[in-house]
Design a protein around this motif. Sequence first.
Motif, PDB file in Angstrom:
ATOM      1  N   ILE A 106       0.613  -1.413  -0.260  1.00 18.34           N
ATOM      2  CA  ILE A 106      -0.213   0.145   0.094  1.00 18.34           C
ATOM      3  C   ILE A 106       0.837   1.443  -0.618  1.00 18.34           C
ATOM      4  CG2 ILE A 106      -1.850   1.007   1.555  1.00 18.34           C
ATOM      5  CD1 ILE A 106      -2.828  -1.574   0.293  1.00 18.34           C
ATOM      6  N   GLY A 107       0.195   1.956  -0.944  1.00 20.48           N
ATOM      7  CA  GLY A 107       1.181   3.166  -0.870  1.00 20.48           C
ATOM      8  C   GLY A 107       0.597   4.561  -0.998  1.00 20.48           C
ATOM      9  N   CYS A 108       1.316   5.941   0.120  1.00 20.80           N
ATOM     10  CA  CYS A 108       0.240   6.570   0.585  1.00 20.80           C
ATOM     11  C   CYS A 108       1.034   7.512  -0.610  1.00 20.80           C
ATOM     12  CB  CYS A 108       0.310   6.994   1.945  1.00 20.80           C
ATOM     13  SG  CYS A 108      -0.265   5.760   2.976  1.00 20.80           S
ATOM     14  N   GLY A 109      -0.080   8.316  -1.291  1.00 16.44           N
ATOM     15  CA  GLY A 109      -0.082   9.317  -1.780  1.00 16.44           C
ATOM     16  C   GLY A 109       0.564  10.871  -1.631  1.00 16.44           C
ATOM     17  N   ALA A 110       0.941  11.527  -0.289  1.00 14.46           N
ATOM     18  CA  ALA A 110       0.738  12.018   0.362  1.00 14.46           C
ATOM     19  C   ALA A 110       1.789  12.193   1.618  1.00 14.46           C
ATOM     20  CB  ALA A 110      -0.269  12.668   1.163  1.00 14.46           C
ATOM     21  N   ASP A 111       2.513  10.970   1.543  1.00 16.11           N
ATOM     22  CA  ASP A 111       3.310  10.434   1.866  1.00 16.11           C
ATOM     23  C   ASP A 111       4.964  11.395   1.861  1.00 16.11           C
ATOM     24  OD1 ASP A 111       5.368   8.786   4.008  1.00 16.11           O
ATOM     25  OD2 ASP A 111       4.153   6.628   3.360  1.00 16.11           O
ATOM     26  N   ARG A 112       5.527  11.492   3.125  1.00 14.23           N
ATOM     27  CA  ARG A 112       7.160  12.391   2.710  1.00 14.23           C
ATOM     28  C   ARG A 112       7.903  11.892   3.928  1.00 14.23           C
ATOM     29  NH1 ARG A 112       3.776  17.145   4.854  1.00 14.23           N
ATOM     30  NH2 ARG A 112       5.201  17.028   6.506  1.00 14.23           N
ATOM     31  N   VAL A 113       7.448  10.675   5.027  1.00 11.92           N
ATOM     32  CA  VAL A 113       8.460   9.887   5.227  1.00 11.92           C
ATOM     33  C   VAL A 113       8.992   8.660   4.586  1.00 11.92           C
ATOM     34  CG1 VAL A 113       8.954   8.763   7.422  1.00 11.92           C
ATOM     35  CG2 VAL A 113       6.871  10.076   7.351  1.00 11.92           C
ATOM     36  N   VAL A 114       8.663   8.199   3.662  1.00 12.79           N
ATOM     37  CA  VAL A 114       9.419   6.867   2.914  1.00 12.79           C
ATOM     38  C   VAL A 114       9.032   7.147   1.719  1.00 12.79           C
ATOM     39  CG1 VAL A 114       9.177   5.205   5.151  1.00 12.79           C
ATOM     40  CG2 VAL A 114       7.456   5.378   2.850  1.00 12.79           C
ATOM     41  N   SER A 115       9.603   6.960   0.775  1.00 11.67           N
ATOM     42  CA  SER A 115       9.624   7.084  -1.019  1.00 11.67           C
ATOM     43  C   SER A 115       8.608   5.650  -1.142  1.00 11.67           C
ATOM     44  CB  SER A 115      10.251   6.730  -1.557  1.00 11.67           C
ATOM     45  OG  SER A 115      10.209   6.902  -3.045  1.00 11.67           O
ATOM     46  N   THR A 116       6.974   6.749  -1.911  1.00  7.27           N
ATOM     47  CA  THR A 116       6.067   5.830  -2.589  1.00  7.27           C
ATOM     48  C   THR A 116       6.760   5.823  -4.093  1.00  7.27           C
ATOM     49  OG1 THR A 116       4.316   6.814  -1.195  1.00  7.27           O
ATOM     50  CG2 THR A 116       4.007   5.763  -3.447  1.00  7.27           C
ATOM     51  N   ALA A 117       7.446   6.498  -4.318  1.00  8.72           N
ATOM     52  CA  ALA A 117       8.049   5.710  -5.609  1.00  8.72           C
ATOM     53  C   ALA A 117       8.685   4.207  -5.762  1.00  8.72           C
ATOM     54  CB  ALA A 117       8.666   7.290  -6.554  1.00  8.72           C
ATOM     55  N   ALA A 118       9.108   4.423  -4.631  1.00  6.33           N
ATOM     56  CA  ALA A 118      10.592   3.205  -4.346  1.00  6.33           C
ATOM     57  C   ALA A 118       9.171   1.788  -3.983  1.00  6.33           C
ATOM     58  CB  ALA A 118      11.517   3.402  -3.399  1.00  6.33           C
ATOM     59  N   VAL A 119       8.122   2.225  -3.147  1.00  6.46           N
ATOM     60  CA  VAL A 119       7.635   1.269  -2.765  1.00  6.46           C
ATOM     61  C   VAL A 119       6.685   0.884  -4.360  1.00  6.46           C
ATOM     62  CG1 VAL A 119       5.202   0.867  -1.587  1.00  6.46           C
ATOM     63  CG2 VAL A 119       6.975   2.318  -0.506  1.00  6.46           C
ATOM     64  N   GLU A 120       6.360   1.761  -5.238  1.00 15.19           N
ATOM     65  CA  GLU A 120       5.634   0.920  -6.233  1.00 15.19           C
ATOM     66  C   GLU A 120       7.069  -0.245  -7.015  1.00 15.19           C
ATOM     67  OE1 GLU A 120       3.558   2.984 -10.030  1.00 15.19           O
ATOM     68  OE2 GLU A 120       3.852   3.982  -8.356  1.00 15.19           O
ATOM     69  N   ARG A 121       8.210   1.032  -7.089  1.00 14.97           N
ATOM     70  CA  ARG A 121       8.931  -0.183  -7.780  1.00 14.97           C
ATOM     71  C   ARG A 121       9.508  -1.237  -7.697  1.00 14.97           C
ATOM     72  NH1 ARG A 121      11.994   4.166  -7.846  1.00 14.97           N
ATOM     73  NH2 ARG A 121      13.709   3.191  -6.389  1.00 14.97           N
ATOM     74  N   VAL A 122       9.398  -0.997  -6.146  1.00  9.32           N
ATOM     75  CA  VAL A 122      10.224  -2.770  -5.864  1.00  9.32           C
ATOM     76  C   VAL A 122       8.533  -3.932  -6.122  1.00  9.32           C
ATOM     77  CG1 VAL A 122      10.632  -4.197  -3.676  1.00  9.32           C
ATOM     78  CG2 VAL A 122      11.489  -1.926  -4.538  1.00  9.32           C
ATOM     79  N   ALA A 123       7.567  -3.309  -6.073  1.00 10.12           N
ATOM     80  CA  ALA A 123       5.916  -4.580  -5.961  1.00 10.12           C
ATOM     81  C   ALA A 123       5.666  -4.519  -7.563  1.00 10.12           C
ATOM     82  CB  ALA A 123       4.914  -3.313  -5.681  1.00 10.12           C
ATOM     83  N   ARG A 124       6.186  -3.473  -8.959  1.00 12.51           N
ATOM     84  CA  ARG A 124       6.074  -4.222  -9.975  1.00 12.51           C
ATOM     85  C   ARG A 124       7.199  -5.322 -10.149  1.00 12.51           C
ATOM     86  NH1 ARG A 124       2.878  -1.187 -13.162  1.00 12.51           N
ATOM     87  NH2 ARG A 124       2.279   1.097 -12.069  1.00 12.51           N
ATOM     88  N   ARG A 125       8.581  -4.970  -9.553  1.00 16.55           N
ATOM     89  CA  ARG A 125       9.472  -5.680 -10.156  1.00 16.55           C
ATOM     90  C   ARG A 125       9.222  -8.020  -9.251  1.00 16.55           C
ATOM     91  NH1 ARG A 125      14.307  -4.688  -7.041  1.00 16.55           N
ATOM     92  NH2 ARG A 125      15.294  -6.408  -8.004  1.00 16.55           N
ATOM     93  N   LEU A 126       8.220  -7.333  -8.091  1.00 15.35           N
ATOM     94  CA  LEU A 126       8.581  -9.035  -8.218  1.00 15.35           C
ATOM     95  C   LEU A 126       6.748  -9.708  -8.657  1.00 15.35           C
ATOM     96  CD1 LEU A 126       8.772  -7.863  -4.093  1.00 15.35           C
ATOM     97  CD2 LEU A 126       9.919  -8.444  -5.694  1.00 15.35           C
ATOM     98  N   LYS A 127       7.049 -10.972  -8.961  1.00 11.81           N
ATOM     99  CA  LYS A 127       5.502 -11.628  -9.712  1.00 11.81           C
ATOM    100  C   LYS A 127       4.739 -11.942  -8.867  1.00 11.81           C
ATOM    101  CE  LYS A 127       9.217 -13.561 -12.863  1.00 11.81           C
ATOM    102  NZ  LYS A 127       9.453 -15.407 -12.843  1.00 11.81           N
ATOM    103  N   THR A 128       5.260 -11.749  -7.555  1.00 14.03           N
ATOM    104  CA  THR A 128       3.939 -12.413  -6.947  1.00 14.03           C
ATOM    105  C   THR A 128       2.894 -11.057  -5.858  1.00 14.03           C
ATOM    106  OG1 THR A 128       5.059 -12.897  -4.796  1.00 14.03           O
ATOM    107  CG2 THR A 128       4.709 -14.195  -6.560  1.00 14.03           C
ATOM    108  N   ALA A 129       3.335  -9.681  -6.243  1.00 18.34           N
ATOM    109  CA  ALA A 129       3.078  -8.477  -5.970  1.00 18.34           C
ATOM    110  C   ALA A 129       2.153  -8.158  -6.058  1.00 18.34           C
ATOM    111  CB  ALA A 129       4.487  -7.824  -5.273  1.00 18.34           C
ATOM    112  N   ALA A 130       1.471  -7.458  -5.273  1.00 18.17           N
ATOM    113  CA  ALA A 130       0.351  -6.496  -6.090  1.00 18.17           C
ATOM    114  C   ALA A 130       0.689  -4.594  -5.318  1.00 18.17           C
ATOM    115  CB  ALA A 130      -0.843  -7.055  -6.307  1.00 18.17           C
ATOM    116  N   TYR A 131       0.835  -4.212  -6.221  1.00 19.57           N
ATOM    117  CA  TYR A 131       0.678  -1.913  -5.665  1.00 19.57           C
ATOM    118  C   TYR A 131      -0.833  -1.873  -6.052  1.00 19.57           C
ATOM    119  CZ  TYR A 131       1.844   2.705  -4.946  1.00 19.57           C
ATOM    120  OH  TYR A 131       1.993   3.777  -4.309  1.00 19.57           O
TER     121      TYR A 131
END
Length: 346
Positions: free
Chosen positions: A261-286
């Motif tokens: 789950i990515g939070c659109g107004a997140d300033r604490v962690v990188s939401t782009a990094a979360v989406e990037r990792v999720a896209r690379r994994l075959k069994t992950a959804a974002y």
Amino acid sequence: MLLPSELADLSVNPVPEGGRVIELRTSDHVRLRAAFWPATVAQPRGTVCLFQGRAEQIEKYFEVIGDLRERGFAVATLDWRGQGGSSRLLRDPRPGHVRRFSDYLFDLEAFHEGVVQRFCPRPWFGLAHSMGGNILMQLVRARRAIWMKRIVMTAPFFDFGAFKISRARIRQLSTLLCALGLAGRSIPKPFRKNAIVRSFEGNPLTHDRDRFERTAGLLEFHPELGIDAPTIGWVRAAEASMRWLGDPRLAFSVTEPILMIGCGADRVVSTAAVERVARRLKTAAYVGIPGARHEIMMESDVLRDAFWASFDAFIPGSDARPPARDDAAPGEAVGAARSLSRGEQS
């Protein structure tokens, strides 16, 4: 001052009934505080293992524990080493410190053996926030998370958020300072903005004042449960834990179904990094939740509803839904969740 066998019980944040506190010892001799609550139904749908983020504590999640039990789940959780009701790792108890993130796997080992296997009805699921998501990804990568059937991660800490310097520079500086013997020192004041949040106004965590003040009140009554900014050593350990997320072999080593789950107004962690990792994994959804700040489980009701809609769609058997609210338009919460990548969803 709480005893290791106690949970803070406040009128605005009461301890859910029926639980038990369990003291654990890790194989590297760290004392941990854990807790378990049985389901409130005769035939539980399984157990959700709840893993918190940096600087959090079991008490902060009492509302979430209640939400999960209403869905028919038992709940097991723990305080990571160095925070909450678990042992601190430095003489000064206030800074948040760890030598390396892989040390948290000792905590998971003790938790699995001392709580999950002893008390928790199957199937077992994971729900991890922020730093907890990073730790579970290490467990998954090491092929030691097979005991969890599915995992949900909210705002997982895969990269720093609103930092003004690059990760390469963070690595250089933290490595140098640790080599000079400063690993146990808190990070410099200019970098503490999102690490220590004192005021609701402009905070990066939640839009919900009541939930923010509930946590603030908890720490006012029980300051021993809180920690301050992370140490330089913690930052070095965090950066090191992020590097392997870029390893191409990660995509082939992860087989567990994971919802991120990515939070659109997140300033604490990188939401782009979360989406990037999720896209690379075959069994992950974002799933992205627009407008949500970092702590989606502590957010305003409509944003929390979007999270729970995603959780309910992903975790098998959790067919209960939060009660409809008069101020929410039909479909509002579900419509706020936007699935952005493939992944097993049922």
